[in-house]
Design a protein around this motif. Structure first.
Motif, PDB file in Angstrom:
ATOM      1  N   ILE A  56       4.344  -3.663   1.678  1.00  0.00           N
ATOM      2  CA  ILE A  56       5.200  -3.923   2.839  1.00  0.00           C
ATOM      3  C   ILE A  56       4.319  -4.406   3.976  1.00  0.00           C
ATOM      4  O   ILE A  56       3.343  -3.757   4.345  1.00  0.00           O
ATOM      5  N   SER A  57       4.673  -5.550   4.550  1.00  0.00           N
ATOM      6  CA  SER A  57       3.968  -6.114   5.687  1.00  0.00           C
ATOM      7  C   SER A  57       4.493  -5.455   6.959  1.00  0.00           C
ATOM      8  O   SER A  57       5.702  -5.421   7.199  1.00  0.00           O
ATOM      9  N   LEU A  58       3.583  -4.927   7.757  1.00  0.00           N
ATOM     10  CA  LEU A  58       3.976  -4.280   9.010  1.00  0.00           C
ATOM     11  C   LEU A  58       4.077  -5.323  10.116  1.00  0.00           C
ATOM     12  O   LEU A  58       3.281  -6.256  10.185  1.00  0.00           O
ATOM     13  N   ARG A  59       5.044  -5.155  10.996  1.00  0.00           N
ATOM     14  CA  ARG A  59       5.283  -6.150  12.053  1.00  0.00           C
ATOM     15  C   ARG A  59       4.094  -6.307  12.984  1.00  0.00           C
ATOM     16  O   ARG A  59       3.821  -7.385  13.473  1.00  0.00           O
ATOM     17  N   GLU A  60       3.391  -5.225  13.254  1.00  0.00           N
ATOM     18  CA  GLU A  60       2.237  -5.295  14.151  1.00  0.00           C
ATOM     19  C   GLU A  60       0.959  -5.722  13.434  1.00  0.00           C
ATOM     20  O   GLU A  60      -0.110  -5.781  14.010  1.00  0.00           O
ATOM     21  N   GLY A  61       1.070  -6.023  12.157  1.00  0.00           N
ATOM     22  CA  GLY A  61      -0.062  -6.462  11.358  1.00  0.00           C
ATOM     23  C   GLY A  61      -0.462  -5.417  10.346  1.00  0.00           C
ATOM     24  O   GLY A  61      -0.223  -4.232  10.525  1.00  0.00           O
ATOM     25  N   GLY A  62      -1.053  -5.854   9.272  1.00  0.00           N
ATOM     26  CA  GLY A  62      -1.498  -4.953   8.221  1.00  0.00           C
ATOM     27  C   GLY A  62      -0.440  -4.752   7.157  1.00  0.00           C
ATOM     28  O   GLY A  62       0.668  -5.300   7.226  1.00  0.00           O
ATOM     29  N   LEU A  63      -0.832  -3.975   6.166  1.00  0.00           N
ATOM     30  CA  LEU A  63       0.039  -3.693   5.021  1.00  0.00           C
ATOM     31  C   LEU A  63       0.061  -2.199   4.760  1.00  0.00           C
ATOM     32  O   LEU A  63      -0.884  -1.489   5.079  1.00  0.00           O
ATOM     33  N   VAL A  64       1.103  -1.764   4.110  1.00  0.00           N
ATOM     34  CA  VAL A  64       1.196  -0.408   3.591  1.00  0.00           C
ATOM     35  C   VAL A  64       1.838  -0.521   2.217  1.00  0.00           C
ATOM     36  O   VAL A  64       2.618  -1.443   1.960  1.00  0.00           O
ATOM     37  N   VAL A  65       1.476   0.394   1.310  1.00  0.00           N
ATOM     38  CA  VAL A  65       1.966   0.298  -0.064  1.00  0.00           C
ATOM     39  C   VAL A  65       2.568   1.641  -0.492  1.00  0.00           C
ATOM     40  O   VAL A  65       1.960   2.386  -1.256  1.00  0.00           O
ATOM     41  N   PRO A  66       3.772   1.954  -0.029  1.00  0.00           N
ATOM     42  CA  PRO A  66       4.411   3.192  -0.481  1.00  0.00           C
ATOM     43  C   PRO A  66       4.952   3.045  -1.898  1.00  0.00           C
ATOM     44  O   PRO A  66       5.284   1.947  -2.338  1.00  0.00           O
ATOM     45  N   ALA A  67       5.017   4.166  -2.595  1.00  0.00           N
ATOM     46  CA  ALA A  67       5.499   4.174  -3.981  1.00  0.00           C
ATOM     47  C   ALA A  67       6.968   4.547  -4.046  1.00  0.00           C
ATOM     48  O   ALA A  67       7.431   5.434  -3.332  1.00  0.00           O
ATOM     49  N   ILE A  68       7.662   3.863  -4.919  1.00  0.00           N
ATOM     50  CA  ILE A  68       9.013   4.275  -5.307  1.00  0.00           C
ATOM     51  C   ILE A  68       8.818   5.050  -6.604  1.00  0.00           C
ATOM     52  O   ILE A  68       8.347   4.504  -7.596  1.00  0.00           O
ATOM     53  N   HIS A  69       9.159   6.311  -6.573  1.00  0.00           N
ATOM     54  CA  HIS A  69       8.915   7.194  -7.716  1.00  0.00           C
ATOM     55  C   HIS A  69       9.977   7.044  -8.803  1.00  0.00           C
ATOM     56  O   HIS A  69      11.157   6.850  -8.500  1.00  0.00           O
ATOM     57  N   ASP A  70       9.532   7.148 -10.044  1.00  0.00           N
ATOM     58  CA  ASP A  70      10.427   7.165 -11.207  1.00  0.00           C
ATOM     59  C   ASP A  70      11.404   5.995 -11.226  1.00  0.00           C
ATOM     60  O   ASP A  70      12.592   6.157 -11.487  1.00  0.00           O
ATOM     61  N   VAL A  71      10.872   4.798 -10.982  1.00  0.00           N
ATOM     62  CA  VAL A  71      11.717   3.600 -10.918  1.00  0.00           C
ATOM     63  C   VAL A  71      12.502   3.405 -12.211  1.00  0.00           C
ATOM     64  O   VAL A  71      13.657   2.989 -12.186  1.00  0.00           O
ATOM     65  N   ASP A  72      11.911   3.742 -13.329  1.00  0.00           N
ATOM     66  CA  ASP A  72      12.575   3.558 -14.614  1.00  0.00           C
ATOM     67  C   ASP A  72      13.813   4.442 -14.759  1.00  0.00           C
ATOM     68  O   ASP A  72      14.702   4.148 -15.547  1.00  0.00           O
TER      69      ASP A  72
END
Length: 185
Positions: A56-72
Motif C-alpha cells: 500500500i502506497s502511503l499518501r505522505e510517501g513510503g510503503l507499508v505491507v500489511p497482511a491479509i490473513h487466511d486469504v484462501d
C-alpha cells in the motif's frame, strides 16, 4: 465478468480486480507451497496458511505491507472488505503489529499506478513476490481469428534456494487458468 458483476452494485459493494487476483493467488499457492513461506537460518519453512502481504502506497510517501490473513479461506467479497479496511487503516497509521509481520508472500499491484509490468524484490524472510500490472486491451489470435482481449501481466520473483523457474512457470500458468473462471472464485 467483473464489469458485469459490478454493474448493479454501489461503490461500497463493488469488487476490484485485486480481490479476484488475491483469491486466485491463494488458491494456486496450495499447489505450489515452495512459494509460500519463509527462508530463515538456511532452512525453508512452508506456511500452511496463506497470509498475503499487500503493498500500500502511503499518501505522505513510503510503503507499508500489511497482511491479509487466511486469504484462501475468505470469499472474494470478504477479501475486498479487508483490502478496504487495511488501506484505510494503513493511511491513518493504525495497523496492528501482527498485520505487518507475518505475510508469507507479497503482492504488489502497480497496475493501479499505470505500470504494465513490475519486477518485484523479495521481502525476506519471504521467498516470493508477485507483481500485477495494469489491465489493458490487446489484440490476440485464437485459432485463426483475431480478437480484442483484456490482459494483465503478472510477474513472479522467487528465491532459487527454495524453488526454480519451472515451479514459477507452473504457478503462473495455474493462476492464469484459475482467473479464466472468476465466477468460481
Amino acid at each position: 465478468w467483473l464489469a458485469d458483476f459490478n454493474a448493479d452494485r454501489g461503490p461500497e459493494e463493488r469488487i476490484l480486480l485485486l480481490a479476484l487476483m488475491l483469491k486466485a493467488i491463494a488458491q494456486s499457492l496450495h499447489k505450489y507451497p515452495a512459494l509460500n513461506g519463509y527462508y530463515q537460518q538456511q532452512t525453508f519453512t512452508p506456511n500452511r496458511a496463506v497470509h498475503i502481504g499487500n503493498v500500500i502506497s502511503l499518501r505522505e510517501g513510503g510503503l507499508v505491507v500489511p497482511a491479509i490473513h487466511d486469504v484462501d479461506q475468505l470469499s472474494v467479497e470478504a477479501i475486498m472488505m479487508r483490502l478496504r479496511d487495511l488501506s484505510e487503516r494503513s493511511r491513518r497509521g493504525v495497523l496492528r503489529s501482527s498485520e505487518l509481520m507475518d505475510a508469507s508472500i507479497t503482492v504488489s499491484n502497480m497496475g493501479e499506478r499505470g505500470s504494465d509490468l513490475l519486477f518485484g524484490v523479495i521481502y525476506p524472510p519471504q521467498v516470493a513476490i508477485i507483481g500485477i500490472g495494469k489491465p489493458r486491451k490487446t489484440m490476440l489470435v485464437k485459432g485463426d481469428q483475431p480478437r480484442v482481449a483484456d490482459v494483465v501481466t503478472v510477474s513472479l520473483a522467487a528465491d532459487h534456494r527454495v524453488s526454480d523457474g519451472m515451479t514459477g512457470a507452473r504457478f503462473l500458468n495455474a493462476l492464469a487458468n484459475t482467473l479464466q473462471k472468476p465466477e468460481k472464485l
